[in-house]
Enzyme design. Structure first.
Site, PDB file in Angstrom:
ATOM      1  N   TYR A   1      41.667   7.615 -40.001  1.00 12.18           N
ATOM      2  CA  TYR A   1      42.372   7.753 -41.276  1.00 12.18           C
ATOM      3  C   TYR A   1      41.961   6.602 -42.188  1.00 12.18           C
ATOM      4  CZ  TYR A   1      46.081   7.950 -44.735  1.00 12.18           C
ATOM      5  OH  TYR A   1      46.758   8.037 -45.919  1.00 12.18           O
TER       6      TYR A   1
ATOM      7  N   GLU B   1      42.154   9.636 -50.275  1.00 16.85           N
ATOM      8  CA  GLU B   1      42.397   9.650 -48.832  1.00 16.85           C
ATOM      9  C   GLU B   1      41.336  10.488 -48.117  1.00 16.85           C
ATOM     10  OE1 GLU B   1      46.530  10.586 -46.945  1.00 16.85           O
ATOM     11  OE2 GLU B   1      45.325  12.375 -46.673  1.00 16.85           O
TER      12      GLU B   1
END
Ligand code: GDP
Ligand code: MN
Length: 385
Positions: free
Chosen positions: A107, A195
Site C-alpha cells: 500500500y 493512492e
C-alpha cells in the site's frame, strides 16, 4: 474530484510509475478486442468512483478473449453495491489490463494530514484489499512520512519510510523512484489523494501499480483544463452539476432538508453547525461569495430550492465589505420572480444591517437577530407541518 482508475493510471504513467498495459472498454466487443490484443490473461475492472471493487465483485480475471467478453457482458451495465462508497453504482466502463503475477501487495499513498499541516506519504507492506483492517488492527504496520514541502521527497526520506515499513531491503532501490514519481504526480496534478493499492511486486521482482485511486482538488481545476475530460457526469449529483455550471460553490448533503446560504465558507459551515444544533439537518453548503448581487441571490436560491427535500432556507449574511443594504436589494430583486413555497429566514449583520433589515420588511422573508435565533426559527418553521 474523483477520477477513475484508468484515468489515474494515465497520470501515473506520465509521471513515470510503471502501470500494466491495458485499455478502457465500454461494450463487450471492445472488452474482447482489448483482451485479444493483449493476448494473455487479463484482469477486468469496473470503473466506478469507489474502492473495494474486488469485494463488491467488480474485479475479475479472464484467461482469454472469450472469457473476457463474457465477463464484459456480465459486468457492463450492472449495478453493484460498494460498501466503501456506501451506495449502489452502475458500471459503465471496464478497464481491461494484462494480469500481473502478484508476489506481494504494497500500500502506498500520498494525502494531506490536516493536523500536521503536511502532505503525508503512507506505506504498508500489508497492502491489498484489507488495508482498512490493517489500519484498525495493526496500526504499527503502517509507516508514515510527513513531507517537508521545501525538501520534497528526497531518496533518504523514501528509504526511511520504507525502512520503517519493514520493507524488503532488496526491493528498496527499485521502489524509491516509484515513491518519488507518485509524489511528483500528486503535487503536479493538485491531488488531495494519490493512492496505489496494491503496488504490486511481481514474481519476477518488478514494481508496478496494480490499482490507482485519485482525488483532485476541485479548487485547482481552473489550472488544469486537461482534466476536464476526466469529469464523469454520470457520477455527479445533477443539482451540484447545475450549480457548478453556474459557478456557484454548492455541495449537496444527503438526507438534509434545511437549505443553507451564506457569504463566506467559514460562515456557511458555522451556520450548518447551528442548524444542526437547533435540531435541523442541513441540505447543502452554499457560499454565495462577496457582493451577493441580485442575480447571484436568485441563482443560488433556485439551486437550493431545486432540491425537493428542502423544507426551509436559512440565509446568513455577514456584512463586511459586503453591505447589508446591497444584499437586501439583491434578495428582493432576486426573489421577485421565484415561486417560493417554503419559509426563508434571514439573518443580516454587520455593515448597514439596519438599512438592509428595513428594506426586507417589504418581503415575506423572516428576519432574525442572531445566527442562533435564525437557526432555531428556520428549524421551527420548516418542521412545523
Ligand atoms: P479495489 O478492490 O477497488 O481496490 O480493486 P483493485 O484493483 O485493488 O483489485 C482488488 C484485488 O484484485 C487486488 O488487491 C488483487 O489482489 C486483485 N488483482 C487486481 N489486479 C490483479 C492482477 O492483475 N492479477 C492478480 N492476480 N490479481 C489482481
Ligand atoms: Mn485497490
Amino acid at each position: 474530484m474523483k477520477i477513475h482508475e484508468y484515468q489515474a493510471k494515465q497520470l501515473l504513467k506520465q509521471y513515470g510509475v510503471p502501470v500494466p498495459q491495458g485499455q478502457v472498454a465500454s461494450n463487450p466487443d471492445e472488452v474482447r478486442e482489448v483482451a485479444k490484443t493483449l493476448g494473455k490473461r487479463v484482469v477486468i475492472k469496473g470503473q466506478v468512483h469507489s474502492g473495494g471493487r474486488g469485494k463488491a465483485g467488480a474485479v475479475k480475471i479472464a484467461n482469454d478473449a472469450n472469457e473476457a467478453e463474457a465477463i464484459g457482458k456480465d459486468l457492463l451495465g450492472k449495478t453493484l453495491f460498494f460498501a466503501q462508497a456506501n451506495s449502489d453504482l452502475k458500471i459503465n466502463r471496464l478497464l481491461v489490463e494484462e494480469a500481473v503475477d502478484i508476489d506481494k501487495e504494497i500500500y502506498v499513498a500520498v494525502t494531506q494530514d490536516r493536523v500536521r499541516q503536511r502532505d503525508v506519504l503512507i506505506v504498508s507492506t500489508q497492502g491489498g484489499m484489507d488495508i482498512e483492517e490493517v489500519a484498525h488492527n495493526n496500526p504499527a504496520d503502517i509507516a508514515r512520512l510527513y513531507i517537508d514541502p521545501l525538501l520534497g521527497l528526497p531518496d533518504y526520506a523514501c528509504r526511511q519510510v520504507l525502512f520503517d515499513a519493514k520493507f524488503d531491503k532488496a526491493l528498496i532501490g527499485k521502489t524509491i523512484p516509484v515513491l518519488k514519481a507518485l509524489y511528483a504526480a500528486y503535487v503536479g496534478t493538485d491531488a488531495t489523494l494519490a493512492e496505489i493499492n496494491p503496488l504490486v511486486i511481481t514474481k519476477d521482482g518488478a514494481v508496478i501499480a496494480g490499482d490507482a485511486k485519485w482525488d483532485i482538488d476541485e479548487n485547482a481545476l481552473f489550472r488544469h483544463p486537461e482534466f476536464t475530460v476526466f469529469k464523469d457526469e454520470s457520477e455527479t449529483d445533477p443539482i451540484e452539476k447545475e450549480a457548478h455550471r453556474r459557478g456557484i460553490q454548492y455541495v449537496r448533503l444527503e438526507g438534509g432538508d434545511i437549505g443553507i446560504i451564506g457569504n463566506g465558507a467559514g460562515l456557511v459551515m458555522t451556520t450548518m453547525d447551528e442548524v444542526k444544533r437547533a435540531g435541523g439537518s442541513p441540505a447543502d453548503f452554499l457560499d454565495i461569495g462577496g457582493g451577493a448581487k441580485a442575480e447571484a441571490v436568485a441563482s443560488s436560491l433556485e439551486i437550493v430550492l431545486s432540491d425537493p427535500n428542502v423544507k426551509g432556507v436559512l440565509f446568513n449574511i455577514f456584512g463586511g465589505i459586503t453591505r447589508g443594504d446591497e444584499v437586501a436589494k439583491g434578495i428582493i430583486e432576486g426573489t421577485k420572480n421565484l415561486d417560493i413555497k417554503v419559509p426563508i429566514v434571514i439573518r443580516l449583520a454587520g455593515t448597514r444591517a439596519a438599512e438592509g433589515a428595513e428594506l426586507l420588511k417589504t418581503t415575506n422573508l423572516i428576519p432574525a437577530d442572531t445566527m442562533q435565533a435564525a437557526a432555531e426559527k428556520i428549524v421551527e418553521l420548516a418542521y412545523a407541518k
